[in-house]
Design an enzyme around this catalytic site. Structure first.
Site, PDB file in Angstrom:
ATOM      1  N   GLU A 124      63.939  18.801  14.275  1.00 15.66           N
ATOM      2  CA  GLU A 124      62.934  18.009  13.536  1.00 15.66           C
ATOM      3  C   GLU A 124      61.956  17.327  14.489  1.00 15.66           C
ATOM      4  O   GLU A 124      61.651  16.134  14.352  1.00 15.66           O
ATOM      5  CB  GLU A 124      63.634  16.990  12.631  1.00 15.66           C
ATOM      6  CG  GLU A 124      64.507  17.662  11.583  1.00 15.66           C
ATOM      7  CD  GLU A 124      65.134  16.695  10.578  1.00 15.66           C
ATOM      8  OE1 GLU A 124      65.220  15.504  10.877  1.00 15.66           O
ATOM      9  OE2 GLU A 124      65.518  17.174   9.495  1.00 15.66           O
ATOM     10  N   ASP A 173      72.331  19.094   4.754  1.00 16.18           N
ATOM     11  CA  ASP A 173      71.892  17.729   5.066  1.00 16.18           C
ATOM     12  C   ASP A 173      72.289  16.741   3.964  1.00 16.18           C
ATOM     13  O   ASP A 173      71.438  16.357   3.162  1.00 16.18           O
ATOM     14  CB  ASP A 173      70.359  17.739   5.231  1.00 16.18           C
ATOM     15  CG  ASP A 173      69.832  16.447   5.816  1.00 16.18           C
ATOM     16  OD1 ASP A 173      70.643  15.620   6.229  1.00 16.18           O
ATOM     17  OD2 ASP A 173      68.598  16.285   5.860  1.00 16.18           O
ATOM     18  N   GLU A 210      70.731   8.523   1.082  1.00 18.36           N
ATOM     19  CA  GLU A 210      69.436   9.200   1.164  1.00 18.36           C
ATOM     20  C   GLU A 210      69.177  10.171   0.013  1.00 18.36           C
ATOM     21  O   GLU A 210      68.153  10.096  -0.654  1.00 18.36           O
ATOM     22  CB  GLU A 210      69.340   9.935   2.508  1.00 18.36           C
ATOM     23  CG  GLU A 210      68.085  10.763   2.648  1.00 18.36           C
ATOM     24  CD  GLU A 210      67.989  11.468   3.987  1.00 18.36           C
ATOM     25  OE1 GLU A 210      68.822  11.216   4.882  1.00 18.36           O
ATOM     26  OE2 GLU A 210      67.056  12.277   4.150  1.00 18.36           O
TER      27      GLU A 210
HETATM   28  C1  GCV Z   1      66.719  10.518  11.288  1.00 13.85           C
HETATM   29  C2  GCV Z   1      67.442  14.116   7.539  1.00 13.85           C
HETATM   30  C3  GCV Z   1      66.704  12.837   7.290  1.00 13.85           C
HETATM   31  C4  GCV Z   1      65.971  12.376   8.524  1.00 13.85           C
HETATM   32  C5  GCV Z   1      66.993  12.231   9.648  1.00 13.85           C
HETATM   33  C6  GCV Z   1      67.652  13.581   9.853  1.00 13.85           C
HETATM   34  C7  GCV Z   1      68.739  13.530  10.890  1.00 13.85           C
HETATM   35  O1  GCV Z   1      66.560  15.163   7.735  1.00 13.85           O
HETATM   36  O2  GCV Z   1      65.843  13.000   6.235  1.00 13.85           O
HETATM   37  O3  GCV Z   1      65.359  11.149   8.253  1.00 13.85           O
HETATM   38  O4  GCV Z   1      66.371  11.795  10.830  1.00 13.85           O
HETATM   39  O5  GCV Z   1      68.269  13.982   8.659  1.00 13.85           O
HETATM   40  O6  GCV Z   1      69.900  13.466  10.496  1.00 13.85           O
HETATM   41  O7  GCV Z   1      68.447  13.583  12.070  1.00 13.85           O
END
Ligand code: GCV
Length: 835
Positions: free
Chosen positions: A300, A379, A407
C-alpha cells in the site's frame, strides 16, 4: 491487625462506562479477602500489583459489609515465586511457573475465620514481576466477576509470549481507522505533554495480560526515529512501564534515506546495517525495555525491500540483527500485496500474495523475527477463511494480527462483538501434514515447535477509548484470548459484563445474548456467503457500495454480473489460491459440495440460482439474510430496552441511541444490497419483499418546494437511487397527501447526515409539527450516500386518508438537508412482512 470482609449481595450500583472494566464494584454473593496487602519485593511491577490490589480491594469492600471480628487475621501477599518460597517455605509454590505466569493460593481454611491463632494468607505469586501483576489483576477479576476467591488454588500461564496491541496513531494526533477520538500519544507532531491517558491505557492492557504496545501507525512516519522524538517517546515508555507494557514502534524501511541522509535503504548495504544498529543502540539507551519494531513494507505504497531487489527476509533480518543484542524483536507483517492488480487477469488474486511471498522464505528469518499475518488472506473482512500462511511457515515464528477497531465491522457505530469470529479462527484446524494443527496451537508454538509467537490486536484506542462503551468488550476479549485461546466468547462476555455493566443475572444474560447475536446480525445485513466486504472500499469502508470493490487494482473483487457472483479461487479452474492450504483443507474448499455455505463466494463463482446446502438459492439467501439481519439488528435494541432501570442510566441512554441508529442503518444496508441484486439478477424475491416497500413514500414523487431531485452515488444507497437536496438557505419542503388506510403509524424519515454542517429537519401533519431534529451526527463523507444515511422515527402518528405530511429541511454549511423517503409502519404491516 488486619481484618477480613464478608460481603453480602448488594443491589447493582451505578457505574460509568468510561472506567471500562476496572470499576471494582461489589461482587455477587458472599466473599472473603484479607484486607491488608503486602508486597514481598520492591520491584516496580510488584509495587503496581500491590497498589492495584489495595485499590481494588478497598473499592470492592467499600460497597460491602465489613466484618470487624477480632478473631480475623491475614494478609494478601504479592511476590515472585522465589520471594514467596523464601518467605513461606511451607507453601506449595509451583516449581514450573513461567514468565508472566502466576499462582493464586488461599492458605488457610474457613476455620481460620474463627480461630484467632491461625493467620490466613491469600498469595499472589508470579513466575516473574510481570506475572505478579497479572496475578493481582486475575485475583481482582475473580472477585469482581463473581466467583470469589475463598479456597483458590489456581496456576495460570499465558498461552503465547507475544500479546501486543498495535496503535495506528500518527504524529499529528490522528488515528488511522481509529473511531475513539484523537491519539492519546501524539498531537501536533510531538508526544503529548499529558500522558495520564497512556498510563490508564497501559493499566487496562495489563489487566488482561497484554505485554506490548506499538504506539504508531504501520504506515510509519520516519521522523519519529529522530533524536528529539525518541526522547519524547521514552516518556511514553516510562508511562507504560509500571504496568509491564513494553513499548514498540513501527518503522519505515526507508528511514536511513529519509532520516539518515544515506543514498540507499538497501537492507544488505553495510552503511544501512550500521545505521540501524546505531539507531537501536540509541533507542535502548533511552528505553532499555524497548520491545521491538513492526514493519509494513512493499505494501500500500510503503517502500520495502523489493525496491532494492531484496526479500522480506533480508529486510526483517536487517532490523532483527540491530535489535538482537538488546533483546528486541521484529514483527514483520505479511500484509504485502500489489494494490495495482489487473482485475481482467483470471489468475490475479490478492489472497495469494502472503503465501506466494513468504512461504519460500520459511526458515530464512533470524530467531527474533516474527511474521505477523492478518487472520484472513484479505483484510479484516466480516467473513474470510483463515490465512493458509499459518500452515505454510514451519520454521518461522508467527503472530496473528486481529483488528479490535471495527474498520470493516461498523466502525464502533454498530455493536459487533468480534470474539466469536476470532474464536472460530483460533480453533480452525489447518490439518498441516494431515494432523491436528489448529491455528491457536501454531501461534502457541506447539504445532511446529517455535519459541516465539502470539497475537497482535490493532486497537486504535483514542482519547475516548474505543468511542463506544460496548466496543470495549472487544479489547477485553482480545487480551483474554491472547492469554488463553481456549476461553469461549461466552465466558469472556460474561466476565466483561459482570465487571463493566452489572452483576444482575438478567443484565448478564441479556447483554451476553446481545453480544453473541451481534456479529451474525452484522454479517447478515451487510455481506453474504463470504463475498468479502460490500462497504465502500475506496472510501470509508463503512456504508454500502457494492461496485467499489470491482474493476480496480485493490483485489477485493466479488465479480458479480447478471448471471452470478463469486471469485473462483480453485486450483482446477480458478486462481489456484485453494492450493495454498494443506491437502485436507484444500480438498474441502476445492469442491463446491464441501465448501461451507458461509464461504461459498470466497472460493467459487456460481449462478444466482445455485442451491446452497440449505436448499435455498443464492439470490433468495441474499434477500432472506438481509431481511433477517435487519430484524436481528432491531432485536438488539429491543433486548437492551428490557434493561431499563437495571443498568446505569447514562449507559442505558447511550447504548439505546446507538442501537436505534444501528437498526436504522441495517435497513439502509438491507435495502441497498437487496435492490442492487434484484436489479442485477432480475430474479424476484420469492417472498415478495425486494422492491416493494409498503408505506414508503419516495421523496422524488413528493410535491417539492425548493428541493431538487438528485442522483445518489452509488445508486443502491438511496431508495430508487434518488434523493432530494436543498440549496435554499431558508429551507425546502416535501409534501405528500396520505392515501393509505387510517391508523396509528410510526413515521420514519430517511435522510442523509453529511459532514460539514448540521441541517435541521421538521416533520408535520396537516401543518402541525410532530417532530424537529438536527442532523448533527458524525458520519463519514461530505456527499449523500450509504455512509451517512440515517433514519429518524416519529412514533405513534395518527393518520387518515387526505392528511398532508410534510418534511421541512434547512441546509447548514455543507449539509443540504437531503432526504430519501418517509415510511409509515403500523404494527399490522410489521406482522405482514414477518409472515
Ligand atoms: C494502516 C487496511 C486499512 C489501512 C491499513 C492497512 C494495513 O488496508 O484500510 O488503513 O493501513 O490495512 O493493515 O496496513
Amino acid at each position: 491487625m488486619s481484618a477480613m470482609i464478608v460481603a453480602a449481595w448488594l443491589p447493582c450500583s451505578a457505574q460509568t462506562a468510561d472506567q471500562a472494566w476496572l470499576q471494582y464494584r461489589g461482587p455477587g454473593g458472599r466473599w472473603l479477602i484479607p484486607l491488608k496487602v503486602r508486597a514481598l519485593g520492591s520491584g516496580l511491577l510488584e509495587s503496581s500489583a500491590a497498589q492495584e490490589l489495595q485499590r481494588g480491594i478497598s473499592k470492592l469492600s467499600s460497597a460491602s459489609v465489613l466484618w470487624r471480628g477480632s478473631a480475623l487475621y491475614g494478609e494478601t501477599i504479592v511476590g515472585t515465586a522465589d520471594e514467596v518460597r523464601h518467605a513461606f517455605p511451607d507453601l506449595p509454590v509451583p516449581r514450573d511457573l513461567k514468565p508472566d505466569g502466576y499462582w493464586l493460593y488461599w492458605s488457610g481454611s474457613a476455620g481460620d475465620l474463627k480461630d484467632s491463632g491461625v493467620a490466613t494468607h491469600l498469595v499472589v505469586a508470579g513466575g516473574d514481576d510481570r506475572g505478579v501483576l497479572y496475578g493481582a489483576f486475575a485475583l481482582l477479576r475473580q472477585i469482581a466477576a463473581g466467583p470469589g476467591i475463598y479456597g483458590v488454588n489456581v496456576k495460570e500461564q499465558p498461552a503465547m509470549p507475544i500479546r501486543w496491541v498495535d496503535q495506528w496513531d500518527n504524529p499529528d494526533g490522528s488515528i488511522t481507522r481509529g473511531y475513539g477520538g484523537r491519539s492519546i500519544f501524539f498531537e501536533g507532531g510531538n508526544v503529548r505533554e499529558d500522558l495520564t491517558q497512556v498510563r490508564e491505557y497501559a493499566r487496562l492492557l495489563a489487566s488482561v495480560g497484554i505485554n506490548g504496545c506499538n504506539i504508531n501507525n504501520v504506515n510509519a512516519a520516519p521522523e519519529l526515529l529522530d533524536a528529539d522524538h525518541l526522547k519524547q517517546i521514552a516518556r511514553v515508555a516510562d508511562a507504560m512501564r509500571p504496568w509491564g507494557v513494553r513499548l514498540a514502534m513501527s518503522v519505515a524501511l526507508v528511514s536511513p534515506e529519509k532520516l539518515g541522509g544515506l543514498k540507499t535503504a538497501d537492507p544488505l548495504d553495510p552503511a544501512v546495517k550500521a545505521w540501524w544498529a546505531a539507531k537501536a543502540d540509541e533507542i535502548y539507551k533511552l528505553i532499555p525495555d524497548f520491545a521491538g519494531f513492526t514493519v509494513k513494507a512493499d505494501s500500500e505504497g510503503e517502500v520495502g525491500p523489493a525496491s532494492y531487489g531484496r526479500s522480506p527476509a533480508d529486510a526483517a533480518n536487517l532490523l532483527a540483527a540491530a535489535l538482537a543484542p538488546h533483546g528486541g524483536v521484529v514483527l514483520y507483517r505479511a500484509f504485502v500485496y500489489n494494490n495495482h492488480l489487473d482485475w481482467r487477469d483470471p489468475k490475479a488474486d490478492r489472497a495469494r500474495a502472503a503465501c506466494d511471498i513468504f512461504h519460500p522464505l520459511d526458515g530464512k528469518f533470524l530467531s527474533n523475527v516474527i511474521v505477523q499475518t492478518k487472520e484472513g488472506p484479505i483484510d479484516f473482512q466480516a467473513r474470510e477463511p483463515v490465512s493458509p500462511l499459518f500452515a505454510g511457515l514451519r520454521e518461522t515464528n508467527q503472530a496473528m494480527e486481529l483488528q479490535v477497531t471495527q474498520e470493516y465491522l461498523g466502525q464502533q457505530k454498530h455493536l459487533v462483538y468480534i470474539a466469536p469470529m476470532w474464536k472460530q479462527v483460533l480453533d480452525f484446524d489447518l490439518r498441516a501434514d494431515d494432523r491436528a494443527t489448529p491455528v491457536k496451537e501454531i501461534l502457541e508454538g506447539k504445532s511446529f515447535h517455535r519459541p516465539l509467537g502470539g497475537m497482535v490486536g490493532v486497537a486504535c484506542v483514542g482519547r475516548d477509548r474505543l468511542g463506544s462503551p460496548m466496543a470495549m468488550a472487544n479489547l477485553y476479549a482480545f487480551g483474554r484470548l491472547a492469554w488463553d485461546p481456549d476461553l469461549t466468547p461466552e465466558q469472556i462476555a460474561d466476565e466483561w459484563i459482570r465487571q463493566t455493566i452489572g452483576l444482575d443475572p438478567v443484565v448478564v444474560s441479556t447483554v451476553e445474548k446481545m453480544l453473541m447475536q451481534s456479529w451474525p446480525a452484522y454479517e447478515h445485513y451487510t455481506g453474504f456467503l463470504g463475498t468479502q466486504t460490500l462497504t465502500d472500499i475506496t472510501g470509508s469502508h463503512y456504508g454500502p457500495n457494492i461496485e467499489a470493490s470491482e474493476r480496480n487494482g485493490w483485489g477485493q473483487w466479488h465479480f458479480d454480473d447478471r448471471e452470478g457472483i463469486g471469485m473462483d479461487r480453485t486450483v482446477a479452474t480458478g486462481t489456484g489460491y485453494v492450493g495454498q492450504y494443506p491437502a485436507q483443507v484444500a480438498k474441502m474448499y476445492e469442491s463446491l459440495e464441501t465448501t461451507p455455505d458461509n464461504l461459498l463466494l470466497f472460493f467459487h463463482h456460481v449462478p444466482y440460482t445455485y442451491k446452497l446446502h440449505s436448499g435455498e438459492t443464492v439470490i433468495q439467501y441474499v434477500y432472506d439474510s438481509h431481511y433477517k439481519g435487519a430484524e436481528e439488528a432491531a432485536e438488539l435494541g429491543t433486548e437492551w430496552a428490557t434493561l431499563k432501570g437495571h443498568v446505569d442510566p447514562a449507559l442505558y441512554d447511550d447504548v439505546k441511541a446507538r442501537l436505534e441508529y444501528q437498526a436504522g442503518h441495517a435497513i439502509a444496508w438491507r435495502d441497498a444490497i437487496v435492490q442492487y441484486f434484484l436489479k442485477q439478477s432480475g430474479i424476484p424475491d420469492a417472498k415478495g419483499r425486494a422492491g416493494h416497500y409498503p408505506g414508503r413514500l419516495e421523496v422524488e414523487n413528493a410535491r417539492l418546494t425548493g428541493y431538487s431531485v438528485v442522483d445518489v452515488t452509488p445508486w443502491e444507497d438511496a431508495s430508487g437511487g434518488k434523493a432530494v437536496s436543498c440549496a435554499v438557505a431558508k429551507g425546502c419542503s416535501a409534501e405528500w397527501t396520505w392515501d393509505g388506510a387510517a391508523g396509528r403509524f410510526d413515521v420514519t424519515v430517511e435522510y442523509f447526515d453529511l459532514q460539514g454542517g448540521a441541517a435541521k429537519f421538521a416533520f408535520e401533519v396537516n401543518g402541525n409539527e410532530a417532530a424537529r431534529w438536527t442532523a448533527d451526527g458524525t458520519f463519514p463523507s461530505r456527499r449523500p450516500h450509504g455512509d451517512n444515511s440515517v433514519r429518524y422515527t416519529v412514533s405513534g402518528v395518527e393518520l387518515k386518508p387526505g392528511d398532508v405530511l410534510r418534511v421541512d429541511g434547512t441546509p447548514d454549511g455543507n449539509d443540504p438537508a437531503a432526504v430519501d423517503y418517509v415510511e409509515m409502519t403500523s404494527a399490522q404491516m410489521v406482522e405482514q412482512v414477518r409472515q
